[in-house]
Design a protein around this motif. Structure first.
Motif, PDB file in Angstrom:
ATOM      1  N   LEU A 203       0.828  -1.198   0.000  1.00 56.50           N
ATOM      2  CA  LEU A 203       0.000   0.000   0.000  1.00 56.50           C
ATOM      3  C   LEU A 203       0.864   1.250   0.000  1.00 56.50           C
ATOM      4  CD1 LEU A 203      -2.759  -1.019   2.584  1.00 56.50           C
ATOM      5  CD2 LEU A 203      -2.640  -1.473   0.119  1.00 56.50           C
ATOM      6  N   ALA A 204       0.587   2.159  -0.920  1.00 55.71           N
ATOM      7  CA  ALA A 204       1.390   3.380  -1.051  1.00 55.71           C
ATOM      8  C   ALA A 204       1.284   4.284   0.163  1.00 55.71           C
ATOM      9  CB  ALA A 204       0.965   4.136  -2.316  1.00 55.71           C
ATOM     10  N   LEU A 205       0.202   4.128   0.945  1.00 50.93           N
ATOM     11  CA  LEU A 205      -0.006   5.015   2.090  1.00 50.93           C
ATOM     12  C   LEU A 205       0.509   4.436   3.400  1.00 50.93           C
ATOM     13  CD1 LEU A 205      -2.443   3.206   3.114  1.00 50.93           C
ATOM     14  CD2 LEU A 205      -3.952   4.922   2.123  1.00 50.93           C
ATOM     15  N   ALA A 206       1.421   3.483   3.329  1.00 50.28           N
ATOM     16  CA  ALA A 206       1.923   2.823   4.536  1.00 50.28           C
ATOM     17  C   ALA A 206       2.483   3.802   5.561  1.00 50.28           C
ATOM     18  CB  ALA A 206       2.990   1.786   4.171  1.00 50.28           C
ATOM     19  N   ASP A 207       3.055   4.907   5.108  1.00 48.81           N
ATOM     20  CA  ASP A 207       3.654   5.885   6.020  1.00 48.81           C
ATOM     21  C   ASP A 207       2.816   7.154   6.146  1.00 48.81           C
ATOM     22  OD1 ASP A 207       6.011   4.343   6.609  1.00 48.81           O
ATOM     23  OD2 ASP A 207       6.690   4.801   4.572  1.00 48.81           O
ATOM     24  N   LYS A 208       1.578   7.096   5.711  1.00 44.36           N
ATOM     25  CA  LYS A 208       0.700   8.264   5.801  1.00 44.36           C
ATOM     26  C   LYS A 208       0.470   8.630   7.271  1.00 44.36           C
ATOM     27  CE  LYS A 208      -3.844   9.891   4.185  1.00 44.36           C
ATOM     28  NZ  LYS A 208      -5.043   9.535   3.389  1.00 44.36           N
ATOM     29  N   PRO A 209       0.590   9.914   7.625  1.00 46.64           N
ATOM     30  CA  PRO A 209       0.390  10.319   9.028  1.00 46.64           C
ATOM     31  C   PRO A 209      -1.036  10.070   9.489  1.00 46.64           C
ATOM     32  CG  PRO A 209       1.486  12.042   7.763  1.00 46.64           C
ATOM     33  CD  PRO A 209       0.989  11.040   6.776  1.00 46.64           C
ATOM     34  N   ASP A 210      -1.190   9.867  10.806  1.00 46.43           N
ATOM     35  CA  ASP A 210      -2.517   9.715  11.379  1.00 46.43           C
ATOM     36  C   ASP A 210      -3.245  11.051  11.380  1.00 46.43           C
ATOM     37  OD1 ASP A 210      -2.078   7.065  11.913  1.00 46.43           O
ATOM     38  OD2 ASP A 210      -1.406   7.409  13.977  1.00 46.43           O
ATOM     39  N   SER A 211      -4.576  10.975  11.316  1.00 47.11           N
ATOM     40  CA  SER A 211      -5.378  12.186  11.472  1.00 47.11           C
ATOM     41  C   SER A 211      -5.264  12.681  12.904  1.00 47.11           C
ATOM     42  CB  SER A 211      -6.843  11.900  11.142  1.00 47.11           C
ATOM     43  OG  SER A 211      -6.981  11.499   9.799  1.00 47.11           O
ATOM     44  N   GLN A 212      -5.285  13.978  13.071  1.00 46.72           N
ATOM     45  CA  GLN A 212      -5.182  14.570  14.397  1.00 46.72           C
ATOM     46  C   GLN A 212      -6.401  15.449  14.666  1.00 46.72           C
ATOM     47  OE1 GLN A 212      -2.666  13.849  16.481  1.00 46.72           O
ATOM     48  NE2 GLN A 212      -1.669  12.568  14.934  1.00 46.72           N
ATOM     49  N   ASP A 213      -6.767  15.562  15.956  1.00 42.42           N
ATOM     50  CA  ASP A 213      -7.870  16.421  16.377  1.00 42.42           C
ATOM     51  C   ASP A 213      -9.190  15.977  15.739  1.00 42.42           C
ATOM     52  OD1 ASP A 213      -6.157  18.080  17.908  1.00 42.42           O
ATOM     53  OD2 ASP A 213      -5.534  19.101  16.074  1.00 42.42           O
ATOM     54  N   ILE A 214     -10.202  16.799  15.901  1.00 39.38           N
ATOM     55  CA  ILE A 214     -11.507  16.534  15.306  1.00 39.38           C
ATOM     56  C   ILE A 214     -11.422  16.837  13.815  1.00 39.38           C
ATOM     57  CG2 ILE A 214     -13.929  17.236  15.303  1.00 39.38           C
ATOM     58  CD1 ILE A 214     -13.571  17.933  18.278  1.00 39.38           C
ATOM     59  N   CYS A 215     -11.969  15.956  12.989  1.00 36.99           N
ATOM     60  CA  CYS A 215     -11.722  16.039  11.554  1.00 36.99           C
ATOM     61  C   CYS A 215     -12.182  17.347  10.921  1.00 36.99           C
ATOM     62  CB  CYS A 215     -12.370  14.849  10.842  1.00 36.99           C
ATOM     63  SG  CYS A 215     -14.168  14.755  10.996  1.00 36.99           S
ATOM     64  N   PHE A 216     -13.243  17.963  11.448  1.00 38.01           N
ATOM     65  CA  PHE A 216     -13.736  19.188  10.811  1.00 38.01           C
ATOM     66  C   PHE A 216     -13.313  20.449  11.568  1.00 38.01           C
ATOM     67  CE2 PHE A 216     -17.067  17.626  13.650  1.00 38.01           C
ATOM     68  CZ  PHE A 216     -17.424  18.757  14.367  1.00 38.01           C
ATOM     69  N   VAL A 217     -12.344  20.324  12.484  1.00 39.52           N
ATOM     70  CA  VAL A 217     -11.860  21.473  13.252  1.00 39.52           C
ATOM     71  C   VAL A 217     -10.406  21.735  12.895  1.00 39.52           C
ATOM     72  CG1 VAL A 217     -11.498  22.454  15.543  1.00 39.52           C
ATOM     73  CG2 VAL A 217     -13.432  20.922  15.136  1.00 39.52           C
ATOM     74  N   PRO A 218     -10.135  22.653  11.979  1.00 37.27           N
ATOM     75  CA  PRO A 218      -8.753  22.934  11.565  1.00 37.27           C
ATOM     76  C   PRO A 218      -7.884  23.397  12.724  1.00 37.27           C
ATOM     77  CG  PRO A 218     -10.337  23.932  10.055  1.00 37.27           C
ATOM     78  CD  PRO A 218     -11.111  23.473  11.253  1.00 37.27           C
ATOM     79  N   ASN A 219      -6.759  22.708  12.910  1.00 36.52           N
ATOM     80  CA  ASN A 219      -5.762  23.103  13.911  1.00 36.52           C
ATOM     81  C   ASN A 219      -6.305  23.138  15.333  1.00 36.52           C
ATOM     82  OD1 ASN A 219      -3.882  23.595  11.771  1.00 36.52           O
ATOM     83  ND2 ASN A 219      -4.912  25.542  11.395  1.00 36.52           N
ATOM     84  N   GLY A 220      -7.377  22.402  15.594  1.00 38.90           N
ATOM     85  CA  GLY A 220      -7.931  22.347  16.938  1.00 38.90           C
ATOM     86  C   GLY A 220      -8.590  23.628  17.395  1.00 38.90           C
ATOM     87  N   ASN A 221      -8.869  24.559  16.480  1.00 35.71           N
ATOM     88  CA  ASN A 221      -9.473  25.840  16.845  1.00 35.71           C
ATOM     89  C   ASN A 221     -10.998  25.711  16.843  1.00 35.71           C
ATOM     90  OD1 ASN A 221     -10.261  28.490  17.226  1.00 35.71           O
ATOM     91  ND2 ASN A 221      -8.781  29.330  15.758  1.00 35.71           N
ATOM     92  N   TYR A 222     -11.539  25.229  17.968  1.00 37.19           N
ATOM     93  CA  TYR A 222     -12.984  25.010  18.073  1.00 37.19           C
ATOM     94  C   TYR A 222     -13.766  26.305  17.892  1.00 37.19           C
ATOM     95  CZ  TYR A 222     -11.770  20.505  20.237  1.00 37.19           C
ATOM     96  OH  TYR A 222     -11.274  19.258  20.493  1.00 37.19           O
ATOM     97  N   ALA A 223     -13.286  27.365  18.549  1.00 37.90           N
ATOM     98  CA  ALA A 223     -14.035  28.628  18.542  1.00 37.90           C
ATOM     99  C   ALA A 223     -14.213  29.164  17.131  1.00 37.90           C
ATOM    100  CB  ALA A 223     -13.331  29.651  19.421  1.00 37.90           C
ATOM    101  N   ALA A 224     -13.177  29.043  16.306  1.00 37.93           N
ATOM    102  CA  ALA A 224     -13.272  29.540  14.932  1.00 37.93           C
ATOM    103  C   ALA A 224     -14.345  28.794  14.149  1.00 37.93           C
ATOM    104  CB  ALA A 224     -11.910  29.409  14.239  1.00 37.93           C
ATOM    105  N   VAL A 225     -14.449  27.488  14.374  1.00 37.21           N
ATOM    106  CA  VAL A 225     -15.469  26.696  13.686  1.00 37.21           C
ATOM    107  C   VAL A 225     -16.861  27.084  14.169  1.00 37.21           C
ATOM    108  CG1 VAL A 225     -16.377  24.356  13.384  1.00 37.21           C
ATOM    109  CG2 VAL A 225     -13.924  24.774  13.203  1.00 37.21           C
TER     110      VAL A 225
END
Length: 379
Positions: A203-225
């Motif tokens: 699989l080409a994505l073997a080293d793909k990074p894990d998702s971080q934080d809530i998927c629809f919250v960019p950079n963990g900025n809840y208030a901005a969302v």
């Protein structure tokens, strides 16, 4: 086919080639490995990816699960391994079942966990029904959790790797859903083992990074969302102490969480102060000394019980509970008030218990998960 046919790896008394399994493919390493492994074993695999965002929407951040790049990655795995793959548009469902509640809960002063609602209301509900419509025998996911058979049916157990365990986010799985679900990665010792399998399957994505934080919250900025979803929601108000004395002004309750110390703008005091309560109606952020964050009593509602016996008000239970995804379970006493509500007594006081968070129940003597509920009142 003889009735005594040995069980295959998914627990069915028939060959893998005659066992259809829908794999929920987010486009990440974990679910891709599940799909590839089952295809390699000869199962009738059908890959399904949910599109949860408009590709041009600002809510989705680069690398978020179920966004454009991940859909492409999931499709490529299916093509390489030779099984069909479908993309289903769940944008409206996701917004109504997950994002809107997240925004409303945050505005009400809670600290919601939308990943749990996504599993409960989208992946393990609508997608699971879609899998049944496709005549699948079961649905498999890349979650790190274990499903084991007990004397009364399927049980939910923690993952072998405690560092990857996702039981906190799956406590609301219903018994009938658990009968249909499979979690092929739960027994693996580490994420490195999963990546090694990805390399094994090419699989080409073997080293793909894990998702971080809530998927629809960019950079963990809840208030901005929240401000994007609910324009004008961040109304200014006062930061007050427990006696109501105004200490400073704030730019919106949504910018604060229970237990917060930094960024309050009230430096220079003799002792540090923490956010101990959010009063949305008065637009007050209430601060106090650290000891006010400590509690032994946690009220819980919307309980999903996964034990063998009934959850009722007659039985006091000594179990372990987890009130944060990042902390280990702690000893507690559960006192049921009804079939879906309870009061939890923590044997060791805990700081910063916040409404909107989950309280997950564990067997103190094994890896089994007994379900859990939602914390509904702050302290």
């Amino acid at each position: 086919m003889p009735l005594d046919h040995p069980l295959n790896s998914l627990g069915f008394a028939k060959p893998p080639s005659q066992t259809r399994v829908v794999v929920a493919m987010s486009g990440g390493v974990d679910s891709s490995v599940v799909a590839a492994q089952l295809a390699e074993e000869g199962y009738d695999v059908v890959g399904v990816t949910l599109q949860l965002y408009d590709h041009g929407a600002a809510l989705a951040k680069k690398g978020a699960c179920c966004a454009g790049r991940d859909i492409h990655d999931a499709r490529r795995v299916a093509e390489d391994m030779g099984f069909p793959h479908y993309v289903l548009d769940y944008e409206n469902t996701f917004r109504e079942a997950v994002i809107d509640e997240f925004a409303d809960s945050y505005l009400a002063g809670a600290t919601p966990v939308p990943c749990i609602r996504c599993n409960e209301r989208v992946k393990f509900k609508d997608l699971l029904e879609t899998a049944k419509d496709l005549d699948a025998d079961c649905m498999a996911t890349g979650h790190y959790i274990q499903r084991k058979m007990g004397p009364r049916g399927a049980q939910l157990h923690c993952a072998e790797d405690a560092n990857r365990d996702q039981s906190y986010f799956l406590f609301s799985t219903k018994p009938e859903q658990l009968e249909y679900l499979r979690f092929p990665l739960g027994h693996l010792p580490s994420k490195d083992a999963t990546r090694e399998l990805a390399r094994k399957y090419g699989l080409a994505l073997a080293d793909k990074p894990d998702s971080q934080d809530i998927c629809f919250v960019p950079n963990g900025n809840y208030a901005a969302v929240i401000e994007k979803l609910r324009p004008g929601a961040a109304e200014p108000g006062n930061i007050v102490d427990i006696d109501g004395t105004v200490l400073a002004q704030h730019r919106g309750v949504i910018h604060y969480t229970i237990g917060q110390r930094r960024g309050l703008g009230i430096g220079g005091l003799a002792d540090p102060l923490y956010v101990v309560k959010l009063d949305v109606d008065k637009k007050h952020v209430i601060v106090g000394p650290k000891d006010l964050l400590t509690t032994r009593t946690v009220p819980v509602r919307e309980i999903n019980w996964l034990g063998d016996d009934a959850f009722d008000s007659k039985t006091e239970r000594h179990i372990s509970v987890k009130i944060r995804s990042t902390k280990p379970p702690m000893e507690a006493i559960v006192r049921p008030l009804s079939a879906t509500t309870a009061e939890i007594e923590l044997l060791t006081p805990e700081e910063g218990v916040a409404p909107g968070q989950a309280c997950v129940f564990y067997d103190s003597d094994s890896s089994r998960i007994f379900g859990g509920g939602w914390i509904w009142r702050g302290y």
